[in-house]
Design a protein around this motif. Sequence first.
Motif, PDB file in Angstrom:
ATOM      1  N   LEU A 127      62.220  19.107   0.202  1.00 38.51           N
ATOM      2  CA  LEU A 127      61.778  18.273  -0.915  1.00 38.51           C
ATOM      3  C   LEU A 127      62.196  18.888  -2.248  1.00 38.51           C
ATOM      4  O   LEU A 127      62.651  18.176  -3.160  1.00 38.51           O
ATOM      5  N   ASP A 128      62.050  20.207  -2.395  1.00 37.29           N
ATOM      6  CA  ASP A 128      62.474  20.876  -3.629  1.00 37.29           C
ATOM      7  C   ASP A 128      63.965  20.646  -3.884  1.00 37.29           C
ATOM      8  O   ASP A 128      64.382  20.381  -5.018  1.00 37.29           O
TER       9      ASP A 128
ATOM     10  N   PRO B 107      63.866   6.361  -2.499  1.00 37.47           N
ATOM     11  CA  PRO B 107      64.454   7.447  -3.298  1.00 37.47           C
ATOM     12  C   PRO B 107      64.925   8.597  -2.424  1.00 37.47           C
ATOM     13  O   PRO B 107      64.489   8.745  -1.275  1.00 37.47           O
ATOM     14  N   ILE B 108      65.807   9.412  -2.961  1.00 41.02           N
ATOM     15  CA  ILE B 108      66.336  10.569  -2.230  1.00 41.02           C
ATOM     16  C   ILE B 108      65.228  11.562  -1.884  1.00 41.02           C
ATOM     17  O   ILE B 108      65.366  12.369  -0.954  1.00 41.02           O
TER      18      ILE B 108
ATOM     19  N   ILE C 204      53.243   3.650   5.189  1.00 38.07           N
ATOM     20  CA  ILE C 204      51.813   3.879   5.317  1.00 38.07           C
ATOM     21  C   ILE C 204      51.533   5.359   5.136  1.00 38.07           C
ATOM     22  O   ILE C 204      52.244   6.204   5.688  1.00 38.07           O
ATOM     23  N   LYS C 205      50.501   5.702   4.374  1.00 35.45           N
ATOM     24  CA  LYS C 205      50.217   7.107   4.071  1.00 35.45           C
ATOM     25  C   LYS C 205      48.755   7.442   4.329  1.00 35.45           C
ATOM     26  O   LYS C 205      47.928   6.585   4.601  1.00 35.45           O
ATOM     27  N   GLY C 206      48.457   8.746   4.212  1.00 39.49           N
ATOM     28  CA  GLY C 206      47.078   9.231   4.232  1.00 39.49           C
ATOM     29  C   GLY C 206      46.309   8.880   5.485  1.00 39.49           C
ATOM     30  O   GLY C 206      46.827   8.881   6.600  1.00 39.49           O
ATOM     31  N   GLN C 207      45.029   8.575   5.301  1.00 37.83           N
ATOM     32  CA  GLN C 207      44.153   8.228   6.417  1.00 37.83           C
ATOM     33  C   GLN C 207      44.670   6.995   7.145  1.00 37.83           C
ATOM     34  O   GLN C 207      44.535   6.871   8.366  1.00 37.83           O
TER      35      GLN C 207
ATOM     36  N   ASP D  65      58.253  12.122  -1.864  1.00 36.65           N
ATOM     37  CA  ASP D  65      57.727  11.396  -3.022  1.00 36.65           C
ATOM     38  C   ASP D  65      58.107   9.926  -2.927  1.00 36.65           C
ATOM     39  O   ASP D  65      59.269   9.588  -2.688  1.00 36.65           O
ATOM     40  N   LEU D  66      57.128   9.065  -3.139  1.00 39.60           N
ATOM     41  CA  LEU D  66      57.377   7.627  -3.218  1.00 39.60           C
ATOM     42  C   LEU D  66      56.475   7.057  -4.292  1.00 39.60           C
ATOM     43  O   LEU D  66      55.254   7.127  -4.192  1.00 39.60           O
ATOM     44  N   GLY D  67      57.087   6.525  -5.341  1.00 42.16           N
ATOM     45  CA  GLY D  67      56.305   6.041  -6.474  1.00 42.16           C
ATOM     46  C   GLY D  67      55.566   7.189  -7.140  1.00 42.16           C
ATOM     47  O   GLY D  67      56.131   8.261  -7.382  1.00 42.16           O
ATOM     48  N   LYS D  68      54.285   6.984  -7.397  1.00 40.28           N
ATOM     49  CA  LYS D  68      53.484   8.026  -8.052  1.00 40.28           C
ATOM     50  C   LYS D  68      52.882   9.014  -7.048  1.00 40.28           C
ATOM     51  O   LYS D  68      52.240   9.982  -7.454  1.00 40.28           O
TER      52      LYS D  68
END
Length: 205
Positions: free
Chosen positions: A195-196, A177-178, A100-103, A70-73
Amino acid sequence: MATKTKETAIQEVNPIGFGITRSSGIMVPATAYSVRNNCQIGQWMRGDGVTPIGNKLSFSPIHVVPFYGDLGKTKATHWLQVWGVSEQVLSGKSVFVTYIKGQNQSSFGNMILEATLEGKQPQNIIIHSSFIQKSNEYGTYYTLGFEMADRAEDDPMQEKIALLIGSYPQLTDTNIPITLFPSNGLDQSQLDEELDLRRTLAGKS
């Protein structure tokens, strides 16, 4: 007259304590200098999210690490943590970090793989990134496009970046964030389990 040791020849500690300036003249700051790619407005931004750099950014990637979390929203997503040097960011005198994320992650990762297989080193290449406007039923948004080019042989940044990499800098972003963590060697079930656990720990902090 005192002579420099091998260690001080590689790096010089900034007297104010802001970080380490390598013999290359490129600083590795004590606190990572963050650059954000904002795909909502199509702008590269400083880490404060307020100061724009522009809709284009050219840089040499010096270190790339896969992350997950998780990063931001954005939740439970695969990311690439990218460390780079750019004349557009602090005049190329410091490394920066971006995610950088996604596509965008897929196209960037493919480009880095191709460069590696061609035997190119980080100092030899420069990535030109720009935002491309798109739209769907929800409105307008932007994606990142990447093009790779060779730095000119007489480009002084080639030697500076090579010296930086040769000094084996410790590149750590303590601002994340952690719930965001390196994903190397973990399958999807292991990533979700980790992640959990981290979300639980974050809730207790």
